[in-house]
Design an enzyme around this catalytic site. Structure first.
Site, mmCIF file in Angstrom:
data_model
loop_
_atom_site.group_PDB
_atom_site.id
_atom_site.type_symbol
_atom_site.label_atom_id
_atom_site.label_comp_id
_atom_site.label_asym_id
_atom_site.label_seq_id
_atom_site.Cartn_x
_atom_site.Cartn_y
_atom_site.Cartn_z
ATOM 1 N N LYS A 163 -59.781 58.871 -38.966
ATOM 2 C CA LYS A 163 -58.924 59.960 -38.505
ATOM 3 C C LYS A 163 -59.616 60.779 -37.418
ATOM 4 O O LYS A 163 -59.046 61.066 -36.359
ATOM 5 C CB LYS A 163 -58.569 60.849 -39.698
ATOM 6 C CG LYS A 163 -57.410 61.811 -39.446
ATOM 7 C CD LYS A 163 -57.205 62.769 -40.621
ATOM 8 C CE LYS A 163 -56.791 62.103 -41.913
ATOM 9 N NZ LYS A 163 -55.351 61.801 -41.996
ATOM 10 N N ARG A 206 -58.598 67.693 -43.900
ATOM 11 C CA ARG A 206 -58.256 66.336 -44.331
ATOM 12 C C ARG A 206 -59.516 65.483 -44.436
ATOM 13 O O ARG A 206 -60.427 65.595 -43.629
ATOM 14 C CB ARG A 206 -57.331 65.659 -43.310
ATOM 15 C CG ARG A 206 -55.919 66.145 -43.285
ATOM 16 C CD ARG A 206 -55.158 65.332 -42.234
ATOM 17 N NE ARG A 206 -53.724 65.580 -42.268
ATOM 18 C CZ ARG A 206 -53.079 66.446 -41.492
ATOM 19 N NH1 ARG A 206 -53.760 67.177 -40.632
ATOM 20 N NH2 ARG A 206 -51.770 66.568 -41.588
ATOM 21 N N GLY A 216 -57.858 56.221 -52.427
ATOM 22 C CA GLY A 216 -58.415 56.844 -53.624
ATOM 23 C C GLY A 216 -58.925 58.260 -53.413
ATOM 24 O O GLY A 216 -59.250 58.950 -54.360
ATOM 25 N N MET A 253 -59.269 62.348 -51.647
ATOM 26 C CA MET A 253 -58.474 63.537 -51.365
ATOM 27 C C MET A 253 -57.819 63.405 -49.999
ATOM 28 O O MET A 253 -58.447 62.967 -49.052
ATOM 29 C CB MET A 253 -59.372 64.769 -51.364
ATOM 30 C CG MET A 253 -58.571 66.047 -51.524
ATOM 31 S SD MET A 253 -59.439 67.464 -50.840
ATOM 32 C CE MET A 253 -58.942 67.336 -49.119
ATOM 33 N N ARG A 304 -54.066 55.325 -35.801
ATOM 34 C CA ARG A 304 -55.026 54.271 -36.205
ATOM 35 C C ARG A 304 -54.343 52.923 -36.037
ATOM 36 O O ARG A 304 -53.106 52.845 -35.963
ATOM 37 C CB ARG A 304 -55.469 54.480 -37.644
ATOM 38 C CG ARG A 304 -54.317 54.421 -38.619
ATOM 39 C CD ARG A 304 -54.787 54.708 -40.051
ATOM 40 N NE ARG A 304 -53.633 54.737 -40.936
ATOM 41 C CZ ARG A 304 -53.658 55.208 -42.172
ATOM 42 N NH1 ARG A 304 -54.768 55.704 -42.673
ATOM 43 N NH2 ARG A 304 -52.580 55.189 -42.938
ATOM 44 N N HIS A 318 -63.397 25.116 -62.500
ATOM 45 C CA HIS A 318 -62.600 23.900 -62.334
ATOM 46 C C HIS A 318 -61.161 24.234 -61.986
ATOM 47 O O HIS A 318 -60.584 23.699 -61.036
ATOM 48 C CB HIS A 318 -62.671 23.070 -63.628
ATOM 49 C CG HIS A 318 -61.839 21.838 -63.578
ATOM 50 N ND1 HIS A 318 -60.575 21.775 -64.122
ATOM 51 C CD2 HIS A 318 -62.072 20.634 -63.017
ATOM 52 C CE1 HIS A 318 -60.087 20.572 -63.908
ATOM 53 N NE2 HIS A 318 -60.972 19.855 -63.243
ATOM 54 N N SER A 339 -73.222 15.590 -45.696
ATOM 55 C CA SER A 339 -72.168 16.553 -45.968
ATOM 56 C C SER A 339 -72.718 17.537 -46.996
ATOM 57 O O SER A 339 -73.084 17.151 -48.103
ATOM 58 C CB SER A 339 -70.935 15.836 -46.517
ATOM 59 O OG SER A 339 -69.945 16.793 -46.820
ATOM 60 N N CYS A 375 -68.589 20.290 -47.232
ATOM 61 C CA CYS A 375 -67.384 19.995 -48.000
ATOM 62 C C CYS A 375 -67.287 20.845 -49.255
ATOM 63 O O CYS A 375 -66.481 20.593 -50.118
ATOM 64 C CB CYS A 375 -67.302 18.512 -48.329
ATOM 65 S SG CYS A 375 -68.667 17.948 -49.359
ATOM 66 N N TYR A 399 -68.502 19.397 -38.327
ATOM 67 C CA TYR A 399 -67.187 19.719 -38.889
ATOM 68 C C TYR A 399 -67.339 20.542 -40.158
ATOM 69 O O TYR A 399 -68.413 20.574 -40.764
ATOM 70 C CB TYR A 399 -66.379 18.449 -39.186
ATOM 71 C CG TYR A 399 -66.955 17.602 -40.290
ATOM 72 C CD1 TYR A 399 -66.602 17.832 -41.625
ATOM 73 C CD2 TYR A 399 -67.850 16.573 -40.024
ATOM 74 C CE1 TYR A 399 -67.135 17.070 -42.648
ATOM 75 C CE2 TYR A 399 -68.385 15.804 -41.033
ATOM 76 C CZ TYR A 399 -68.024 16.063 -42.345
ATOM 77 O OH TYR A 399 -68.556 15.318 -43.360
#
Lengths: 894, 894
Positions: free
Chosen positions: B26, B96, B105, B107, B350, B470, B779, B849, B869
């Site tokens: 702000k 503020r 959360g 004030m 913002r 899993h 890999s 992977c 990759y």
């Protein structure tokens, strides 16, 4: 061009004693003895390389070999003045195998090669002794037929016996109660035997016994190389963990005959007594005999001391040779020799095997005799020599009983022997031991709850697990005989019995364990316990003067600590505190109460009960280690190892602690883990329950303060286990210091302590530079580090790791990495951890506290990477001291 | 000297938009808007650093702050021409909070500060509007009393309502069925309210409402800083994983009044539609109101489109500002503003939050409008934006129902939503799904045996496990909604029900899962499934042009492969073959038969049954991946995952295969492992049972040959899992090639294949230089590599890992290492592995992977270490593509 054959004869040899790998032990010995002027019959050695090429090339010999053998036969003919296959003056040879390491599984010897129906007559004429020639011939046919061609030896024996019984006995009218000796058989009868042997040969193999002496020679060479991969030999190498040798050599040597009459003979000897190490000439001699007769035990040989009286001339020759050999080899030698008509010939010479006691005596004596230096003495000794001095063993006189009583074999986890009645629960073990019974605890596997019973038992036998399973590690700590992974055992806890194949062993039956071999015997064998020789003590002084790093011990009790001090430990490298939670019912209940409590206050209340116990334990340990550092590891195992897993135990706990049974049961279930090794354990417990850390640090420091007030020099080193992160360590280290400093400040006593960490997770080694910002010492926990670096659970590896170590199957690893540190992989992390750690903190104290800390090769590695100390089970402390000294000598040489 | 306060006003500001960390969002916005000439009431910002120091210094402000605030109040008085606390011409301010990241959360706001019994009269006089002044006063007392001092707001409301009902309603004779509006209340009544508010304040706090305006100001500042560590705010940061910001700032701004009549008002707006992304001005406006009235929803605001008609002058001012803001910030803005008697004031600005669809539309449009470049558009998008496009979601209209039906929360494993009837077994799931029912499979945990049922279910809910359990991994592969680790669930399989606290959910009851939040609802909520916008497709083209590494997918079936291709996958990085063993009863039995067989022949016989199935699967996958590489991992999981663990299943298996039940039972028991993660799995299985490798390679290569004959371009890459040693790999690689080359040679077809390995055990990374002698690709299996490097079992970590990630408890790790690759530790090994591998084989192909291959931060790491990759679940492919492009841009900048 490649050279495949090495000649020796007339004082000159192409090989020497350092060429064991190429020429085998026997070949190298013959060459060396020839060179130093000992009487050795001429001959030549076909190298081990030929064996290797033979197998690599589909059982074909390398090109040029045949020619080389032929040339060497020519040399041999020249040296001997005889001709191979010559009916007039035949050259006879022996053919013997000889690998770089002595290997009973292989083909041994063929003697008298070169005899056929013509040369045998030549030999008879030449020696003027037809009986001798025919006796040599029948021996040759039998040896060639059985050893080289695989005909059952008993069939030959049977023929010979029959002739002896039906002809010799009658002829000489030998009474039925007396034996007919070989020498009683005369030439005619031997001729008959030879004929019948040849018939047998033809019947069995479908071809005539070879008249061609070259065929005989190559048949024997084939047989030697063939025996290299025979099942017996392969098994032997596997069992003995013999690796890295490429094959056997073949030795072709001119025959000399010990069976040419009473001024001939053959013998084996050690240059010193291999059992006591005493400086006496020790061996057996058999008049008028060939080598095989000694081995076969057909007649009883005489001791060398008797030979001195009976044939002083031969004895004198032997003593001269003995002195020459010891001066040359600077070690006790094991020799074979033959006397042909009064003249001595050396047939073999190698470093003699000896027992542990003899090893120390010989090494010590030779230093005193100035044959070798102290360093050489130290390098010559082995960890096994030390082990052998300490453990009880089965009385060697029980050899026959062992055969009869053999039951099954497992993995030889902790050496020594034990006898006792079988029990199947830790509780039973404790009770019976309390009644004075000697018991063997038999379990599928053990857990920390069994520790009491394991301690009470004389020996431990488990059906599962490897050399670093719980049972093995705990037993090793006590030097208690232990066999694990005996997979053939089927244990029925309900019936209180176990079966092996069909044999049932019930609770209360006596068994004997030989932890050095992994054998189990049904029944009680006699054990003996040796005393420590003075030479051991002297040499260990030299060892301690030589080594550059400290040797500490892994010990959890005052008893173990005192014991370890006696064995030379210079502090404790790993004091596991969790065993302290299990020592008594009272402690067990307190830790369990802590676990089922669901508030911090509830946990603190339970921990407060444990505090005085732990404090007392630490006091005892500090006193035992007066003047030496004591590294104490905070709680490590997952909590589920502390709780009862059976309903009965859970109900009892619920009752005692005053919580509902269901809650206890739920808590136990909640603690279950899929992979406990990677679970909620180590410092993760103190991250979750920092109050445990508080209690433990309090117990350590309060104990330290108390003993310090009584003049004990106390150096506690508090160790955080399973660290994986610098911030994690820093949090805990800060908490440790807060608790400790407060107690010290209040005490008006000065106690200096260190805070450090285990390095046992790969990430800790990788980030050692960061962790060393806060840690004052590192202790490599190479058991777990091995498990995680290699992804190998030591509890499960038994199912597949053997395939990895088995050279025949894959040969991926040279050693079980839980036995011998995997220097290539895990060692790389250790090295990295030390370097990174010291890059941050140059004076970082570094040690090892995994089981590897007592394994000689691994100890040498620890020295090479610059550790400050190794730590191992009390009984391994002397072994580690020796290895550390050897490392100092070896690495000093570089 | 430290500067703690930043002033803005009259077109000049000490701060700017880049100082968010110091001034909060702000404060930075107000400063920036002031600087670029927008109408912003003057004010100042107390920095976040003050907040940090406040907490570090036991809730004391740093020295000099008070003086600085005073000086800035003076500046503010000067800028406004009013005086703080002056009864004649009082300066009123708002206070503020404003953290660097918007944080509900904390004030929020106190308005009208500076009013007391004297200044309220001055304001009345000055504005010539006593009602207005009193209304401002009663608002201030309420806001200060509740927000800053913690008095229950309802108590204020109750007083106000009572006056409205008892006095205003009567006075205006408003019928009972109509509401009394705030603006109906007159000055007298407000005076009464103010008095009663003050009484309440005194009663609650024991002190008078402060007359001293400075006390009001500091009371409010205290309240803002105090709210930073309030439980609500801490929880919010934890849940949202907000870390690394040091505190909130406090903004003190001159009041402007939207409640000064019908030519005043207040509003909030987005410069574009945050739901659709359309380029329309989107917002709400409330005439004659203060900001809080909009939020409170007391009256219904009008849309901005209406404002254009109702107050074109104000609307025109707004549009000008909107244009200015977008040009300046180059992004959609979220603004708050107030109109005081026709003049617009900006109160906040913002970057506006938007949904996934809007994010793409806005980014795309702004590129077309040349506001930003393609690169900027790409960098602006997030993985979550992509996810949001794909998954079904709960209809936002169900907000109220959600509240009513909320049951419990678990870990948000796979986003999206699902509705269905609860079932507790995989079998039940399959059966009911076959009958057309939508079901949610609820399990304590899942295992490979459940895969059929998991696939059949619409969503999966488990009581245990984390984001890489899993259940989570499998579900993610399918993009199937999944919530795990819902520890409050108590499942009773026997009773076919689960309980949460006291609520019982029975099989067949409907539940709704929101996988994006982890919430579970009892009952069915309406779901909607969005369509992919064109802007997404366009931007992904730019993404693909930008990125430098390939993105593959982890897929095990032709279906998944086709799906992944549609999502942009360029091949398969991980095809797990074991799922193929479970697809049907027939396959399951064949693999089980293989496992219980005790001869090689028996195993081969069983494997032969599996061969055609696997071959068909591979054919389908190869066809789907025509022209792209397919990496196939040979069998990986431990065999015990394939066998039935219940007696019934074992009996059935025994019967089908024709072996005794006891044998099956024994075999299953024998397969049990203490730490399966480190057990007999991966290539260890093919070391023990090479016939499995033979069958799998045969299936792969035969399939490749067949499809190649039909013109498919096929590039199989055969991958050995769990390699730990070069020799081990070499043995298996040789065997793979032998089988493969024989088939290819016979086929008269050219198929090129590679043989490589997973690097998933630390030792493999450490010895990568040796393994790369034989391996054609690496890999990185970072799931297992994380487990072993950190010693963390992903199945068990749920019990303690949260403590490690929880900043309040320890904050050891920034992220769950199974979610975001641990670059410091595991990443070091990855880097080392690549460097060592390429030191031996410079053109070594390297990929990842593990699940990390689809996580943006981890993908960027993969790019930075030079991988070729990344590979991830199909649904994560677009996310990985985006991250790869972002990495290319970011790393290109360096």
């Amino acid at each position: 061009m490649a050279k495949y054959v090495y000649f020796f004869g007339n004082g000159k040899a192409e090989g020497n004693k350092d060429m064991k790998n190429l020429l085998g032990g026997k070949g190298a010995g013959l060459a060396e003895m020839t060179s130093i002027g000992l009487p050795v019959p001429a001959g030549f050695t076909i190298t081990t390389e030929v064996c290797d090429l033979y197998y690599k090339n589909n059982k074909k010999y390398p090109e040029g070999l045949e020619k080389e053998v032929e040339e060497n036969m020519k040399k041999l003919e020249k040296a001997s003045g005889k001709k191979f296959g010559d009916p007039e003056n035949p050259l006879l040879v022996s053919v013997r195998s000889g690998a770089p390491i002595s290997m009973p599984g292989m083909m041994e010897t063929i003697l008298n090669l070169g005899l056929n129906s013509k040369t045998v007559e030549g030999l008879a004429k030449k020696t003027n002794n037809r009986r001798f020639a025919l006796d040599a011939y029948r021996r040759f046919i039998m040896m060639y037929g059985s050893t080289a061609k695989g005909i059952d030896r008993e069939k030959f024996d049977h023929i010979f016996e029959k002739v002896k019984e039906e002809q010799t006995r009658k002829r000489l009218q030998i009474p039925e109660d007396k034996k007919v000796n070989d020498i009683d058989v005369n030439a005619e009868e031997l001729e008959e035997v030879v004929k019948k042997f040849k018939d047998l040969y033809k019947k069995e193999l479908g071809v005539d016994f070879p008249e061609d002496v070259k065929e005989q020679l190559w048949g024997s060479i084939d047989a030697v190389f063939g025996s290299w991969m025979a099942e017996k030999a392969v098994t032997y190498r596997k069992v003995e963990n013999i690796k890295g040798i490429i094959g056997t050599a073949v030795n072709v040597v001119q025959m000399v005959f010990g069976n040419m009459g009473e001024n001939s003979g053959t013998g084996v000897a050690f240059t010193r007594d291999p059992n006591t190490g005493e400086d006496v000439f020790y061996g057996d001699y058999l008049f008028n005999a060939q080598g095989e007769d000694v081995v076969a035990g057909i007649r009883t040989p005489i001791k060398l001391s008797e030979l001195e009286k009976k044939d002083p001339s031969v004895y004198k020759q032997l003593v001269e040779i003995r002195n020459k050999l010891e001066k040359h080899y600077k070690d006790m030698q094991d020799i074979e020799f033959t006397v042909e008509e009064g003249k001595l010939y050396m047939l073999q010479c190698r470093t003699g095997k000896r027992n542990a006691r003899a090893a120390f005596k010989i090494a010590y004596d030779m230093v005193k005799e100035k044959l070798i230096t102290k360093e050489e003495a130290i390098l010559r000794l082995k960890g096994k020599d030390i082990e052998g001095l300490f453990y009880p063993i089965i009385d060697p006189k029980e050899a026959d009983n062992k055969k009869k009583m053999y039951l099954v074999s497992g993995i030889d986890a902790v050496p020594g022997a034990a006898v006792g009645k079988v029990v199947f629960t830790a509780k039973e073990a404790e009770q019976q031991a309390a009644n004075g019974e000697k018991v063997i605890l038999v379990r599928r596997e053990t857990s920390p709850e069994d520790v009491g019973g394991m301690h009470a038992a004389s020996g431990i036998l488990t059906a599962t697990g490897g050399k670093t399973s719980h049972a093995a590690v705990v037993a090793r700590g006590w030097g208690k005989c232990c066999i694990v992974g005996c997979e053939k055992l089927v244990i029925d806890y309900d019936k209180k019995q176990m079966t092996v194949n069909d044999k049932v062993v019930k609770q209360g039956d006596e068994i004997t364990l030989d932890g050095s071999t992994g054998e189990v015997f049904l029944g009680a064998l006699k054990l003996i316990k040796p005393e420590l020789p003075d030479e051991y003590k002297e040499i260990m002084k030299w060892v301690d003067e030589t080594r550059k790093i400290k040797v500490r011990t892994n010990a959890d009790t005052p008893y173990d600590s005192e014991n370890a001090r006696k064995l030379g430990a210079e502090g404790i490298g790993l004091c596991r505190t969790e065993h302290m939670f299990f020592d008594t019912e009272e402690r067990r209940l307190a830790i369990q109460e802590m676990i089922v409590a669901d508030t911090v206050d509830g946990r603190i209340k339970a921990l407060d009960k444990l505090l005085p116990f732990q404090r007392e334990d630490f006091k005892g340990i500090f006193k035992a280690m007066d003047g030496y550092p004591v590294t104490i590891r905070l709680i490590d195992p997952p909590l589920h190892e502390f709780v009862p897993h059976d309903e009965k135990g859970q109900r009892k706990l619920a009752e005692t602690v005053g919580v509902p049974f269901e809650k206890v049961k739920d808590r136990v279930e909640q603690l279950h883990e899929a992979n406990p090794m990677l679970g909620h354990r180590g410092c993760r417990l103190t991250i979750t329950y920092p109050e445990i850390l508080d209690m433990q640090v309090r117990a350590i420091i309060e104990a330290a303060v108390e003993v310090a007030k009584n003049g004990v020099k106390v150096y506690p080193e508090i160790m955080i286990p399973l660290t994986i992160d610098a911030k994690e360590f820093h949090l805990l280290e800060t908490r440790v210091r807060k608790v400790a400093d407060e107690i010290i400040a209040k005490s008006n006593t000065k106690v200096e302590y260190l805070v450090g960490t285990m390095i046992e997770v790969p990430r800790a080694a990788l980030l050692a530079n960061k962790i060393a910002q806060y840690a004052e010492f590192f202790s490599f926990g190479t058991n777990d580090l091995t498990q995680m670096t290699m992804g190998l659970s030591r509890d499960d590896a038994g199912k597949f790791l053997p395939d990895y170590v088995d050279e025949k199957k894959t040969g991926i690893f040279k050693n079980d990495p839980f036995q011998v540190l995997d220097q290539e992989g895990v060692g790389l992390l250790v090295k990295m951890g030390i370097e990174k750690g010291r890059s941050t903190r140059p004076n970082l104290k570094v040690g090892i506290c995994g089981e590897h800390g007592g394994e000689p090769e691994s100890v040498k590695f620890c020295v090479s990477v610059g550790m400050n100390y190794v730590s191992c089970s009390p009984f391994r402390v002397p072994i580690a001291r020796l290895a550390a000294a050897q490392a100092a000598i070896e690495q000093g040489k570089k």
